[in-house]
Design an enzyme around this catalytic site. Sequence first.
Site, PDB file in Angstrom:
ATOM      1  N   ARG A 104      49.653  36.883  38.550  1.00 55.66           N
ATOM      2  CA  ARG A 104      48.725  37.693  37.777  1.00 55.66           C
ATOM      3  C   ARG A 104      47.612  38.158  38.691  1.00 55.66           C
ATOM      4  NH1 ARG A 104      45.442  35.495  32.576  1.00 55.66           N
ATOM      5  NH2 ARG A 104      44.316  34.381  34.183  1.00 55.66           N
ATOM      6  N   THR A 108      42.789  42.690  37.616  1.00 57.07           N
ATOM      7  CA  THR A 108      43.323  43.498  36.506  1.00 57.07           C
ATOM      8  C   THR A 108      44.027  42.643  35.459  1.00 57.07           C
ATOM      9  OG1 THR A 108      45.474  43.776  37.569  1.00 57.07           O
ATOM     10  CG2 THR A 108      43.757  45.386  38.129  1.00 57.07           C
ATOM     11  N   ASP A 200      44.109  26.193  35.768  1.00 55.57           N
ATOM     12  CA  ASP A 200      45.169  26.969  36.435  1.00 55.57           C
ATOM     13  C   ASP A 200      46.363  26.050  36.683  1.00 55.57           C
ATOM     14  OD1 ASP A 200      46.782  28.112  38.615  1.00 55.57           O
ATOM     15  OD2 ASP A 200      45.236  29.652  38.630  1.00 55.57           O
ATOM     16  N   ASP A 203      47.784  25.897  40.324  1.00 62.63           N
ATOM     17  CA  ASP A 203      46.888  25.198  41.250  1.00 62.63           C
ATOM     18  C   ASP A 203      46.890  23.689  40.990  1.00 62.63           C
ATOM     19  OD1 ASP A 203      46.215  27.507  42.513  1.00 62.63           O
ATOM     20  OD2 ASP A 203      44.263  27.741  41.567  1.00 62.63           O
TER      21      ASP A 203
HETATM   22  C1  PRP Z   1      49.926  31.776  35.553  1.00 64.35           C
HETATM   23  C2  PRP Z   1      50.934  31.214  34.579  1.00 64.35           C
HETATM   24  C3  PRP Z   1      51.548  32.448  33.995  1.00 64.35           C
HETATM   25  C4  PRP Z   1      50.379  33.401  33.952  1.00 64.35           C
HETATM   26  C5  PRP Z   1      49.848  33.473  32.547  1.00 64.35           C
HETATM   27  O1  PRP Z   1      50.515  32.180  36.715  1.00 64.35           O
HETATM   28  O2  PRP Z   1      51.861  30.349  35.198  1.00 64.35           O
HETATM   29  O3  PRP Z   1      52.620  32.962  34.750  1.00 64.35           O
HETATM   30  O4  PRP Z   1      49.377  32.863  34.818  1.00 64.35           O
HETATM   31  O5  PRP Z   1      48.894  34.460  32.411  1.00 64.35           O
HETATM   32  P1  PRP Z   1      49.128  35.777  31.546  1.00 64.35           P
HETATM   33  O6  PRP Z   1      49.746  35.351  30.261  1.00 64.35           O
HETATM   34  O7  PRP Z   1      47.749  36.340  31.368  1.00 64.35           O
HETATM   35  O8  PRP Z   1      50.015  36.700  32.334  1.00 64.35           O
HETATM   36  P2  PRP Z   1      49.664  32.712  37.978  1.00 64.35           P
HETATM   37  O9  PRP Z   1      49.464  34.194  37.896  1.00 64.35           O
HETATM   38  O10 PRP Z   1      48.416  31.883  38.101  1.00 64.35           O
HETATM   39  O11 PRP Z   1      50.637  32.489  39.190  1.00 64.35           O
HETATM   40  P3  PRP Z   1      51.131  31.112  39.861  1.00 64.35           P
HETATM   41  O12 PRP Z   1      52.069  30.450  38.885  1.00 64.35           O
HETATM   42  O13 PRP Z   1      51.837  31.602  41.074  1.00 64.35           O
HETATM   43  O14 PRP Z   1      49.940  30.268  40.166  1.00 64.35           O
HETATM   44  N1  URA Z   2      47.115  30.986  33.998  1.00 65.43           N
HETATM   45  C1  URA Z   2      46.834  29.669  34.068  1.00 65.43           C
HETATM   46  O1  URA Z   2      47.391  28.942  34.903  1.00 65.43           O
HETATM   47  N2  URA Z   2      45.929  29.170  33.198  1.00 65.43           N
HETATM   48  C2  URA Z   2      45.312  29.926  32.275  1.00 65.43           C
HETATM   49  O2  URA Z   2      44.495  29.399  31.515  1.00 65.43           O
HETATM   50  C3  URA Z   2      45.633  31.292  32.230  1.00 65.43           C
HETATM   51  C4  URA Z   2      46.538  31.797  33.092  1.00 65.43           C
END
Ligand code: PRP
Ligand code: URA
Length: 209
Positions: A104, A108, A200, A203
């Site tokens: 994400r 944006t 997160d 993370d």
């Molecule tokens: C997180 C999570 C989802 C997304 C959710 O991933 O695992 O994929 O955010 O957010 P949304 O519903 O607003 O799209 P992230 O973008 O942090 O990537 P990562 O898993 O690589 O850390």
């Molecule tokens: N992605 C995450 O990992 N946590 C949130 O709360 C939203 C998006």
Amino acid sequence: MGDIHSLDHPLIQHKITLLRDKRTGTKEFRALVQEVAMLMAYELTRNLPLRETTIETPVATTTAKVIAGKTLALVPVLRAGLGMLDGILNLVPAAKVGHVGLYRDEKTLQPVEYYCKLPSDLAHRDVIVVDPMLATGGSASAALEVVKRHGAVAPKLMCLVAAPEGVERIMREHPDVQIYTAAVDEGLNEHGYIVPGLGDAGDRLYGTW
Ligand code: PRP
Ligand code: URA
């Protein structure tokens, strides 16, 4: 019409509370995500169709039940969805696994696709897209679009924590999709994080904050 299933088994709820707690460290967080995913998979597979087969026990010939119908394909959304995969595979070790890489964009909040490798026979499988967080719903919606483009019919979405905004978006954009979640929280903050949420997920799983 798509539907939302809140999985309220006490063990799931207890472990989600431990996941939310900011004092829970990476090692325990990782183990808990797998445990919750396994418990959720147990609930999600509750209505799989059965058929009868004939077997011989050491004592007699008998008819007994085995799972019938389409086999499963699991599609974790990288990265955080990977944390749930082994927990589900503990229950359904024969499932095929595809991967969709999305992150994400921090400003944006739009999903950016960077990887896709899926089994070729998705049209003949029950497909479950796996991602712990359903926040704005952008990532899950994009992942569902990808698996449908590759043949998946009415895929399911499994997440740990959802925001109402994300649930509404998936129901609007993917009315054929059933959502399975352990919690639906209050909403999103100004950074698009789920409140109270668990932070997160990627993370916390991989120690990258
Ligand atoms: C997180 C999570 C989802 C997304 C959710 O991933 O695992 O994929 O955010 O957010 P949304 O519903 O607003 O799209 P992230 O973008 O942090 O990537 P990562 O898993 O690589 O850390
Ligand atoms: N992605 C995450 O990992 N946590 C949130 O709360 C939203 C998006």
